[in-house]
Design a protein around this motif. Structure first.
Motif, PDB file in Angstrom:
ATOM      1  N   ILE A  20       0.934  -1.160   0.274  1.00 31.15           N
ATOM      2  CA  ILE A  20       0.175  -0.122  -0.210  1.00 31.15           C
ATOM      3  C   ILE A  20       0.728   1.091  -0.016  1.00 31.15           C
ATOM      4  O   ILE A  20       0.597   2.373  -0.674  1.00 31.15           O
ATOM      5  CB  ILE A  20      -0.864   0.026   1.242  1.00 31.15           C
ATOM      6  N   PHE A  21       1.992   1.254   0.644  1.00 23.95           N
ATOM      7  CA  PHE A  21       2.914   2.511   0.772  1.00 23.95           C
ATOM      8  C   PHE A  21       3.263   2.536  -0.465  1.00 23.95           C
ATOM      9  O   PHE A  21       3.671   3.923  -1.050  1.00 23.95           O
ATOM     10  CB  PHE A  21       4.086   2.338   1.865  1.00 23.95           C
ATOM     11  N   LEU A  22       4.074   1.556  -1.156  1.00 22.01           N
ATOM     12  CA  LEU A  22       4.549   1.583  -2.531  1.00 22.01           C
ATOM     13  C   LEU A  22       3.511   2.271  -3.586  1.00 22.01           C
ATOM     14  O   LEU A  22       3.757   3.225  -4.359  1.00 22.01           O
ATOM     15  CB  LEU A  22       5.144   0.338  -2.979  1.00 22.01           C
ATOM     16  N   LEU A  23       2.412   1.727  -3.531  1.00 24.68           N
ATOM     17  CA  LEU A  23       1.394   2.142  -4.464  1.00 24.68           C
ATOM     18  C   LEU A  23       0.934   3.565  -4.208  1.00 24.68           C
ATOM     19  O   LEU A  23       0.592   4.292  -5.054  1.00 24.68           O
ATOM     20  CB  LEU A  23       0.110   1.155  -4.266  1.00 24.68           C
ATOM     21  N   GLY A  24       0.964   3.948  -2.946  1.00 21.09           N
ATOM     22  CA  GLY A  24       0.658   5.406  -2.492  1.00 21.09           C
ATOM     23  C   GLY A  24       1.758   6.360  -2.943  1.00 21.09           C
ATOM     24  O   GLY A  24       1.572   7.391  -3.701  1.00 21.09           O
ATOM     25  N   LEU A  25       3.095   5.973  -3.103  1.00 22.14           N
ATOM     26  CA  LEU A  25       4.286   6.796  -3.743  1.00 22.14           C
ATOM     27  C   LEU A  25       3.957   6.757  -5.175  1.00 22.14           C
ATOM     28  O   LEU A  25       4.124   7.879  -5.777  1.00 22.14           O
ATOM     29  CB  LEU A  25       5.490   6.119  -3.225  1.00 22.14           C
ATOM     30  N   LEU A  26       3.528   5.575  -5.894  1.00 20.39           N
ATOM     31  CA  LEU A  26       3.414   5.580  -7.255  1.00 20.39           C
ATOM     32  C   LEU A  26       2.329   6.488  -7.597  1.00 20.39           C
ATOM     33  O   LEU A  26       2.307   7.210  -8.639  1.00 20.39           O
ATOM     34  CB  LEU A  26       3.187   4.089  -7.639  1.00 20.39           C
ATOM     35  N   TYR A  27       1.410   6.579  -6.767  1.00 22.31           N
ATOM     36  CA  TYR A  27       0.175   7.342  -6.837  1.00 22.31           C
ATOM     37  C   TYR A  27       0.641   8.802  -7.073  1.00 22.31           C
ATOM     38  O   TYR A  27       0.099   9.586  -7.842  1.00 22.31           O
ATOM     39  CB  TYR A  27      -1.023   6.947  -5.994  1.00 22.31           C
ATOM     40  N   VAL A  28       1.154   9.353  -6.061  1.00 23.75           N
ATOM     41  CA  VAL A  28       1.704  10.878  -5.884  1.00 23.75           C
ATOM     42  C   VAL A  28       2.519  10.831  -7.076  1.00 23.75           C
ATOM     43  O   VAL A  28       2.366  12.177  -7.700  1.00 23.75           O
ATOM     44  CB  VAL A  28       2.466  10.793  -4.498  1.00 23.75           C
ATOM     45  N   ALA A  29       3.491  10.204  -7.325  1.00 20.84           N
ATOM     46  CA  ALA A  29       4.438  10.544  -8.557  1.00 20.84           C
ATOM     47  C   ALA A  29       3.189  10.537  -9.980  1.00 20.84           C
ATOM     48  O   ALA A  29       3.617  11.318 -10.731  1.00 20.84           O
ATOM     49  CB  ALA A  29       5.400   9.453  -8.624  1.00 20.84           C
ATOM     50  N   ALA A 197       0.352   3.392 -18.874  1.00 22.90           N
ATOM     51  CA  ALA A 197       0.814   2.075 -19.078  1.00 22.90           C
ATOM     52  C   ALA A 197       1.793   1.494 -17.949  1.00 22.90           C
ATOM     53  O   ALA A 197       1.883   0.362 -17.487  1.00 22.90           O
ATOM     54  CB  ALA A 197       1.448   2.081 -20.576  1.00 22.90           C
ATOM     55  N   LEU A 198       2.867   2.436 -17.590  1.00 21.09           N
ATOM     56  CA  LEU A 198       3.962   2.135 -16.542  1.00 21.09           C
ATOM     57  C   LEU A 198       3.478   1.849 -15.364  1.00 21.09           C
ATOM     58  O   LEU A 198       3.736   1.021 -14.556  1.00 21.09           O
ATOM     59  CB  LEU A 198       5.131   2.970 -17.083  1.00 21.09           C
ATOM     60  N   SER A 203       1.896  -1.307 -10.733  1.00 22.20           N
ATOM     61  CA  SER A 203       0.881  -1.420  -9.787  1.00 22.20           C
ATOM     62  C   SER A 203       0.096  -3.016  -9.890  1.00 22.20           C
ATOM     63  O   SER A 203      -0.010  -3.556  -8.972  1.00 22.20           O
ATOM     64  CB  SER A 203      -0.223  -0.360  -9.828  1.00 22.20           C
ATOM     65  N   PHE A 204       0.092  -3.321 -10.954  1.00 22.87           N
ATOM     66  CA  PHE A 204      -0.553  -4.936 -11.283  1.00 22.87           C
ATOM     67  C   PHE A 204       0.899  -5.881 -10.898  1.00 22.87           C
ATOM     68  O   PHE A 204      -0.008  -6.598 -10.167  1.00 22.87           O
ATOM     69  CB  PHE A 204      -0.401  -4.986 -12.905  1.00 22.87           C
ATOM     70  N   LEU A 205       1.997  -5.645 -11.003  1.00 23.49           N
ATOM     71  CA  LEU A 205       2.965  -6.525 -10.623  1.00 23.49           C
ATOM     72  C   LEU A 205       2.769  -6.345  -8.949  1.00 23.49           C
ATOM     73  O   LEU A 205       2.987  -7.856  -8.193  1.00 23.49           O
ATOM     74  CB  LEU A 205       4.255  -6.134 -11.072  1.00 23.49           C
TER      75      LEU A 205
END
Length: 297
Positions: A20-29, A197-198, A203-205
């Protein structure tokens, strides 16, 4: 995780938190890049948030409808209710609603955002193939998903993928694909498409990796609750073997729901473990064998 007698799994809790933390970072970016290229993402976010809320609050009804399941009373399915009653008492958790799906596909699933809204569903195919102890092992596995709130966590984890997919469609449908920035740079739509796409791929992985571990955690917790890992192992072997004999057309129809199922519906073709919702049968059996040895059974 709510307090139950299911064995706690710190590894699962840690992986859920990190994912969840990594997905949150990805979301912010992701949002920062979209804002930088001048995209107004409010509409997409509102739609994505709406879809997330619907999926979160109505996951039980959606899953039952999609998989043709119906709730059954103790009079309609006394043996099934008896097993659920026993497991609920053993786990010290509220009894989930009980449902049956009329399908020859031998499988089971649990859904619902928390213990009070949970439903456990089995197919007629799995009830016909497994004996009482094997079915109990499968249901203990499914109820551990409820205890660990796996459905809620996976719903939240899927949010970023929904946003990325909607952003891609937004770029295509609004004609951003051919629009360039003020300095004659690359088309804005192309940037949105590539970034989306990236983001979707990452997020899929991440969510697939979490899904595989939560299946191992559910196997472990269910086996420790019943103290009969061999029964769960036997059920896994039976179900996996029989699924291989299901017609390919039926398997393809069931594959979109693999993340829900006790064991995935595969068409016999090898699937890269990186993209799978479930760990391999060999890995699951190996873990259960180790638990059995630890218990001295």
């Amino acid at each position: 995780m709510s307090r139950t007698r299911f064995a706690p799994d710190r590894g699962l809790s840690a992986r859920m938190t990190v994912t969840i933390f990594l997905l949150g970072l990805l979301y912010v970016a992701f949002m920062a890049i979209l804002i930088a290229v001048g995209v107004q993402a409010v509409t997409v976010l509102v739609i994505a948030a709406g879809l997330l809320l619907v999926q979160y609050f109505f996951s039980d009804k959606i899953a039952l409808f999609a998989m043709h399941g119906r709730e059954v009373s103790p009079e309609e399915a006394p043996e099934l209710h008896g097993i659920i009653d026993r497991l609920s008492a053993m786990a010290d958790m509220p009894k989930p609603r009980v449902a049956i799906a009329d399908s020859d596909m031998p499988n089971a699933f649990a859904t619902g955002r928390n213990q009070k809204n949970a439903v456990v569903c089995v197919t007629t195919g799995i009830m016909r193939r497994l004996d009482a102890s094997e079915l109990e092992g499968v249901l203990a596995h499914e109820m551990s998903h409820v205890a660990h709130r796996d459905v809620a966590v996976m719903t939240i984890a899927s949010f970023l993928g929904i946003v990325a997919g909607l952003m891609t469609r937004f770029a295509l449908y609004t004609g951003l694909g051919g629009r360039r920035d003020s300095n004659n740079g690359p088309p804005i739509g192309l940037i949105i498409f590539l970034v989306s796409a990236l983001v979707y791929a990452v997020s899929f992985l991440l969510t697939r990796a979490l899904s595989r571990y939560r299946e191992l955690a559910a196997d472990r917790a269910g086996a420790l609750l019943t103290q009969r890992p061999s029964a769960l192992a036997s059920a896994l072997v039976k179900v996996s073997g029989d699924i291989a004999r299901i017609p390919t057309s039926d398997l393809r129809q069931a594959q979109p729901f693999n993340a829900f199922y006790f064991t995935p519906a595969l068409s016999g073709q090898s699937v890269a473990s990186l993209f799978s919702t479930h760990p391999s049968l060999e890995r699951r059996l190996d873990q259960l064998a180790k638990i059995s040895a630890t218990l001295g059974r």
